[in-house]
Design a protein around this motif. Structure first.
Motif, mmCIF file in Angstrom:
data_model
loop_
_atom_site.group_PDB
_atom_site.id
_atom_site.type_symbol
_atom_site.label_atom_id
_atom_site.label_comp_id
_atom_site.label_asym_id
_atom_site.label_seq_id
_atom_site.Cartn_x
_atom_site.Cartn_y
_atom_site.Cartn_z
ATOM 1 N N LEU A 227 64.066 25.538 25.914
ATOM 2 C CA LEU A 227 64.758 26.763 26.308
ATOM 3 C C LEU A 227 66.024 26.495 27.113
ATOM 4 C CD1 LEU A 227 61.809 29.133 27.340
ATOM 5 C CD2 LEU A 227 63.267 29.328 25.331
ATOM 6 N N SER A 228 66.072 25.355 27.778
ATOM 7 C CA SER A 228 67.227 25.059 28.627
ATOM 8 C C SER A 228 68.490 24.765 27.829
ATOM 9 C CB SER A 228 66.907 23.862 29.532
ATOM 10 O OG SER A 228 66.726 22.688 28.754
ATOM 11 N N ARG A 229 68.334 24.437 26.552
ATOM 12 C CA ARG A 229 69.481 24.169 25.673
ATOM 13 C C ARG A 229 70.376 23.059 26.227
ATOM 14 N NH1 ARG A 229 71.131 30.533 24.743
ATOM 15 N NH2 ARG A 229 69.089 31.199 23.964
ATOM 16 N N GLY A 230 69.748 22.061 26.753
ATOM 17 C CA GLY A 230 70.479 20.918 27.274
ATOM 18 C C GLY A 230 70.804 21.001 28.750
ATOM 19 N N LYS A 231 70.712 22.207 29.352
ATOM 20 C CA LYS A 231 70.999 22.383 30.774
ATOM 21 C C LYS A 231 69.699 22.227 31.557
ATOM 22 C CE LYS A 231 74.820 25.549 29.779
ATOM 23 N NZ LYS A 231 75.373 26.908 29.998
ATOM 24 N N LEU A 232 69.263 21.000 31.699
ATOM 25 C CA LEU A 232 67.952 20.731 32.293
ATOM 26 C C LEU A 232 67.905 21.063 33.771
ATOM 27 C CD1 LEU A 232 67.142 17.347 30.507
ATOM 28 C CD2 LEU A 232 66.449 19.634 29.854
ATOM 29 N N GLU A 233 69.009 20.994 34.458
ATOM 30 C CA GLU A 233 69.007 21.274 35.884
ATOM 31 C C GLU A 233 68.660 22.733 36.165
ATOM 32 O OE1 GLU A 233 69.003 20.288 39.760
ATOM 33 O OE2 GLU A 233 69.179 18.953 38.010
ATOM 34 N N SER A 234 68.924 23.623 35.184
ATOM 35 C CA SER A 234 68.590 25.037 35.381
ATOM 36 C C SER A 234 67.077 25.240 35.483
ATOM 37 C CB SER A 234 69.150 25.866 34.230
ATOM 38 O OG SER A 234 68.588 25.452 32.988
ATOM 39 N N ILE A 235 66.290 24.362 34.877
ATOM 40 C CA ILE A 235 64.829 24.479 34.990
ATOM 41 C C ILE A 235 64.389 24.255 36.426
ATOM 42 C CG2 ILE A 235 62.631 23.519 34.197
ATOM 43 C CD1 ILE A 235 63.983 22.717 31.616
ATOM 44 N N ARG A 236 64.918 23.218 37.046
ATOM 45 C CA ARG A 236 64.557 22.929 38.433
ATOM 46 C C ARG A 236 64.987 24.082 39.358
ATOM 47 N NH1 ARG A 236 63.577 17.965 41.054
ATOM 48 N NH2 ARG A 236 64.150 16.883 39.117
ATOM 49 N N ASN A 237 66.176 24.626 39.119
ATOM 50 C CA ASN A 237 66.661 25.725 39.952
ATOM 51 C C ASN A 237 65.764 26.953 39.827
ATOM 52 O OD1 ASN A 237 68.821 24.113 40.712
ATOM 53 N ND2 ASN A 237 70.187 24.945 39.143
ATOM 54 N N ARG A 238 65.312 27.250 38.588
ATOM 55 C CA ARG A 238 64.471 28.430 38.418
ATOM 56 C C ARG A 238 63.101 28.232 39.040
ATOM 57 N NH1 ARG A 238 66.534 31.126 38.841
ATOM 58 N NH2 ARG A 238 67.885 31.487 37.053
ATOM 59 N N VAL A 239 62.541 27.058 38.951
ATOM 60 C CA VAL A 239 61.245 26.791 39.585
ATOM 61 C C VAL A 239 61.360 26.939 41.099
ATOM 62 C CG1 VAL A 239 59.493 25.030 39.999
ATOM 63 C CG2 VAL A 239 60.432 25.312 37.713
ATOM 64 N N GLU A 240 62.423 26.441 41.673
ATOM 65 C CA GLU A 240 62.624 26.571 43.115
ATOM 66 C C GLU A 240 62.752 28.038 43.514
ATOM 67 O OE1 GLU A 240 62.276 24.437 45.300
ATOM 68 O OE2 GLU A 240 62.441 22.493 44.306
ATOM 69 N N LEU A 257 57.991 30.987 30.921
ATOM 70 C CA LEU A 257 57.920 31.046 29.462
ATOM 71 C C LEU A 257 57.808 32.478 28.952
ATOM 72 C CD1 LEU A 257 55.540 28.036 28.762
ATOM 73 C CD2 LEU A 257 57.998 28.146 28.412
ATOM 74 N N LYS A 258 57.119 33.351 29.696
ATOM 75 C CA LYS A 258 56.948 34.728 29.267
ATOM 76 C C LYS A 258 58.014 35.663 29.818
ATOM 77 C CE LYS A 258 51.924 34.183 28.901
ATOM 78 N NZ LYS A 258 50.607 34.668 29.383
ATOM 79 N N GLY A 259 58.923 35.110 30.579
ATOM 80 C CA GLY A 259 59.984 35.926 31.154
ATOM 81 C C GLY A 259 61.185 36.103 30.256
ATOM 82 N N GLY A 260 61.109 35.662 29.016
ATOM 83 C CA GLY A 260 62.226 35.821 28.097
ATOM 84 C C GLY A 260 62.966 34.515 27.888
ATOM 85 N N ASP A 261 63.767 34.497 26.833
ATOM 86 C CA ASP A 261 64.490 33.273 26.487
ATOM 87 C C ASP A 261 65.605 32.952 27.471
ATOM 88 O OD1 ASP A 261 62.847 33.109 24.315
ATOM 89 O OD2 ASP A 261 64.280 34.004 22.917
ATOM 90 N N ASN A 262 66.094 33.965 28.185
ATOM 91 C CA ASN A 262 67.234 33.725 29.073
ATOM 92 C C ASN A 262 66.846 33.586 30.530
ATOM 93 O OD1 ASN A 262 66.399 36.357 29.364
ATOM 94 N ND2 ASN A 262 68.462 37.166 29.719
ATOM 95 N N VAL A 263 65.532 33.534 30.822
ATOM 96 C CA VAL A 263 65.125 33.486 32.227
ATOM 97 C C VAL A 263 65.586 32.200 32.892
ATOM 98 C CG1 VAL A 263 62.880 32.474 31.684
ATOM 99 C CG2 VAL A 263 63.172 33.781 33.779
ATOM 100 N N VAL A 264 65.659 31.113 32.143
ATOM 101 C CA VAL A 264 66.071 29.832 32.723
ATOM 102 C C VAL A 264 67.567 29.841 33.040
ATOM 103 C CG1 VAL A 264 66.199 27.347 32.318
ATOM 104 C CG2 VAL A 264 64.218 28.633 31.533
ATOM 105 N N LEU A 265 68.333 30.548 32.219
ATOM 106 C CA LEU A 265 69.778 30.507 32.352
ATOM 107 C C LEU A 265 70.336 31.640 33.214
ATOM 108 C CD1 LEU A 265 70.619 29.676 28.621
ATOM 109 C CD2 LEU A 265 70.305 28.088 30.524
ATOM 110 N N ARG A 266 69.481 32.556 33.711
ATOM 111 C CA ARG A 266 69.972 33.656 34.544
ATOM 112 C C ARG A 266 70.310 33.158 35.938
ATOM 113 N NH1 ARG A 266 66.798 39.228 34.137
ATOM 114 N NH2 ARG A 266 68.743 39.851 35.126
ATOM 115 N N SER A 267 71.216 33.863 36.594
ATOM 116 C CA SER A 267 71.639 33.462 37.934
ATOM 117 C C SER A 267 70.643 33.954 38.967
ATOM 118 C CB SER A 267 73.031 34.024 38.242
ATOM 119 O OG SER A 267 73.002 35.445 38.271
#
Length: 619
Positions: A227-240, A257-267
């Motif tokens: 889901l990160s589409r190569g932006k792996l650092e966004s995963i760590r930011n969302r978990v935090e 995972l159930k928050g939608g496809d764009n949950v990782v990339l949202r600000s």
């Protein structure tokens, strides 16, 4: 027929022939083309038959036109050559192998034919070979990734399972590694080195270790990486960020995972705005983690969408406190269902005669109603209840008293209970009265609650089979009582008074609620009955409803009136009437007694009118 032959000179090494110290040329005759020139043979790993095949093939190429040229290499051999050219590790072969298959061989590049010689066939076969080449390259990339995981102290099984779900990320690494070849510093590097560089620069292995430490399973980790589409650092930011709103580790993966496809990339700013708005409307900060864990779809909505959903409930009269507790009790009520579906369910509930504010209170008390289907649950239930004679007003009472009835499964929960009541002798009109009077009955377990109580009444409390239907119809609340803590305790108390079991069964059939009272309430009434009123136990057996009346509010005041007027009546006549009826009864009895006394004594003296016409209970 004899074929003309041409001889070739072959030099054999000393290790092959021990008859001489110096190698001597060996002559090989070419029977296919005797005019071809001599070719000395010096390579030890090539067989003589392959040399002859090579020479004959070269000679045929010189005498064949391009239009007649055909690729003699079999398909299986092409696949093998592709693997030899693209695989990361080549297995060692025996010394007589045709191709060198180890990277350490000095002639590994010269022994393999160029890849372009494999694509001389038709266009369709070229596509197949290209796809096979890509598949081989993908396997090479997987091996490089597995090697990086092994260096990161991951087990073989875990690594294999994870890589099997990372097909998209493996392709991403393969493409990025191919792009690195355009850079001058990587122009002469191997594909393995470039793939390893891409994996190391992405920091994916430390990220996997960190996510695993935060209780995420490998399927969840794989999906997040994709889901990160190569932006792996966004995963760590969302978990935090999820940790800041108190989402526990076990639910972090599900929330993302159930928050939608764009949950990782949202600000973070967008999500903070939503959380602050919910908090301002009654959802406490320490509840937020629970709400987002149970309804992660809220993370996929924009601020305006969340605002519209909150306003939907506030317009039905819910205050901040009710709204906050409703969302905490059932978080899906806010974000799981569409606004159109929510409006349809509210309109259907209003058809029972409920106002908008009543529906709001109903949803605040039982928000699980929003999870029910109109077509599959509510409409079949309404038809079923209407068949047994329950009107719309009765259904409204059932809905307001126990809305959970409209959430249970009709065929699995309600129908078996109604069938059981019919089997023990309850009529259809009695069933309707039972359900309207005590709708909670439908939420009890048939085999853990209802049947055990019925069996207890018939075997331990003296209720006969002919009366059990009457007992259940008149006192359905009994089916909700605890056998150990309520029914057995009351049963032992009544038996201790001297009441026989058969008599107690008849008392329960006449007044089933007899077993529901607390002993602390029963004991003072019984003592007053026996010691102050000086009544027999038989009077209590004939009128068990005596225990249902208030001692201070009805029994003592009416007993005093009877004593003052020297009147003795049965308990039923004394208590089972209103105050007006009781006063009238006492006045009538006083007149009759005075009339009898005057007729007997022939005395014209009459009592003062105040004794007859006054309010006896309240002089």
């Amino acid at each position: 027929m004899l074929l003309p032959c041409q001889k070739y000179t072959l030099y054999l090494p000393c290790s092959s022939i021990h008859t001489s110290k110096n190698p001597k040329p060996t002559t090989i005759f070419n029977c296919q083309n005797p005019n071809e020139q001599h070719h000395p043979r010096k390579h030890n790993s090539k067989s003589t038959s392959f040399l002859i095949h090579h020479l004959s093939h070269k000679h045929s190429e010189n005498h064949t036109s391009p239009s007649e040229l055909q690729d003699p290499t079999p398909h299986d051999e092409k696949v093998k050559l592709l693997e030899l050219a693209l695989v990361r590790k080549r297995t060692p072969q025996f010394p007589g192998s045709i191709y060198a298959q180890s990277p350490s061989d000095p002639d590994v590049g010269s022994s393999l034919p160029p890849l372009k010689t494999l694509f001389r066939s038709c266009h369709e076969e070229e596509e197949v070979m290209i796809m096979q080449a890509l598949e081989i390259r993908r396997k090479v990339t997987e091996e490089v990734f597995k090697e990086a995981m092994r260096k990161g102290k991951f087990g073989i099984t875990y690594t294999t399972n994870l890589v099997s779900r990372l097909g998209g990320f493996i392709d991403y690494v393969m493409i990025e590694a191919a792009n690195l070849k355009r850079l001058p510093e990587y122009s002469h590097s191997t594909f393995n080195l470039r793939a390893k560089t891409v994996i190391d620069d992405s920091q994916v292995v430390p990220l996997i270790r960190w996510l695993k430490h935060n209780s995420l399973s490998y399927p969840q980790i794989a999906k997040l990486i994709l889901l990160s589409r190569g932006k792996l650092e966004s995963i760590r930011n969302r978990v935090e960020w999820l940790k800041t709103v108190r989402v526990k580790g076990d639910f972090i993966g599900d929330a993302m995972l159930k928050g939608g496809d764009n949950v990782v990339l949202r600000s973070d700013r967008e999500l903070d705005e939503i959380v602050e708005y919910l908090e301002s409307n009654g959802v406490r900060r320490d509840w937020m983690g629970y709400v987002l864990s149970r309804c992660p779809k809220l993370l996929s909505y924009g601020f305006e969408e969340v605002k519209t959903r909150v306003k939907f409930y506030l317009d039905m009269g819910l205050d901040e406190k009710d709204f906050g507790t409703m969302v905490f009790d059932f978080p899906k009520v806010l974000g799981y269902y569409s606004l159109e579906e929510m409006n349809q369910k509210v309109d259907y509930l209003k058809e029972f005669g409920l106002e908008s504010k009543d529906v709001g209170k109903l949803l605040a008390f039982r928000p699980q109603l929003m999870a029910c289907s109109i077509e599959e649950q509510w409409k079949p239930l309404v038809k079923y209840l209407y068949y047994y004679g329950i009107t719309r007003d009765g259904m409204r009472r059932m809905l307001t008293i126990k809305p959970m009835v409209f959430c249970v499964d009709l065929e699995m929960t309600i129908v078996p209970k109604v069938k059981f009541f019919q089997d023990i002798g309850v009529r259809n009109d009695g069933i309707a009265n039972m359900l309207v009077k005590f709708p909670t009955l439908l939420t009890y377990s048939l085999y853990k609650k209802i049947r055990p109580v019925v069996i207890f009444l018939m075997t331990k409390a003296g209720v006969t089979e002919s009366n059990i239907g009457k007992v259940v119809a008149l006192g359905p609340e009994l089916l909700g009582c605890s056998i150990v803590h309520k029914l057995e305790v009351n049963l032992k108390y009544y038996l201790s008074l001297g009441i026989r079991l058969r008599q107690l069964g008849e008392m329960i059939a006449d007044f089933p609620m007899l077993l529901r009272y607390n002993i602390d309430v029963l004991r003072p009434k019984y003592v007053y009955l026996r010691k102050t009123m000086v009544r027999t136990l038989q009077d209590l057996i004939e009128f068990p409803r005596f225990f249902s009346y208030s001692l201070e509010g009805r029994i003592i005041p009416r007993h005093k009136v009877l004593v003052e007027n020297q009147i003795n009546v049965k308990l039923k006549s004394m208590l089972a009437c209103t105050d007006e009826e009781f006063n009238k009864m006492v006045r009538d009895m006083i007149r009759k007694r005075h009339k009898f006394q005057s007729a007997t004594a022939k005395d014209n003296t009459t009592h003062p009118q105040s004794l007859i016409t006054g309010n006896i209970l309240h002089p």
